[in-house]
Motif scaffolding. Structure first.
Motif: not given
Length: 89
Positions: A13-18
Motif C-alpha cells: 500500500t506504499s508508493v515510493l518515489f525516486g
C-alpha cells in the motif's frame, strides 16, 4: 528509462518515489538503480526490511539493487503535482 528519469514503485500500500541513477541492459531487459526519496513510506519499508533481514541474516542494500524497468512507472513530477492539486477543485 534514462538516467534522471523520475519513477515510482508501488509496494503493497506504499508508493515510493525516486530518480534513476544508473542503467544497464541484460538481454532484452533494462535494469536501473534508483535513488529513493526519503519519504515516510520509504523509511517504514526500510525498517520492515531490516527486521526481516535480521531474521534471515542476509545483507541487502536497496540503494545498490538493480530493478527491472517493468517494475517501475516513469512519470512527470510537475504534471503529477498539477494533477493532484486538481483534487482540490
Amino acid at each position: 528509462m534514462l538516467i534522471n528519469d523520475t519513477v515510482l514503485q508501488v509496494k503493497g500500500t506504499s508508493v515510493l518515489f525516486g530518480r534513476v541513477r544508473e542503467t544497464k541492459k541484460e538481454g532484452r531487459w533494462t535494469y536501473v538503480k534508483v535513488k529513493w526519496a526519503p519519504t515516510a513510506a520509504y523509511k517504514a519499508l526500510q525498517e520492515n526490511l531490516r527486521s526481516l533481514l535480521k531474521i534471515r541474516r542476509k545483507d541487502f542494500d536497496p540503494e545498490t539493487e538493480w530493478i527491472r524497468c517493468d517494475k517501475l512507472v516513469k512519470f512527470d513530477k510537475e504534471q503529477a503535482i498539477e494533477d493532484i492539486n486538481k483534487l482540490n477543485d
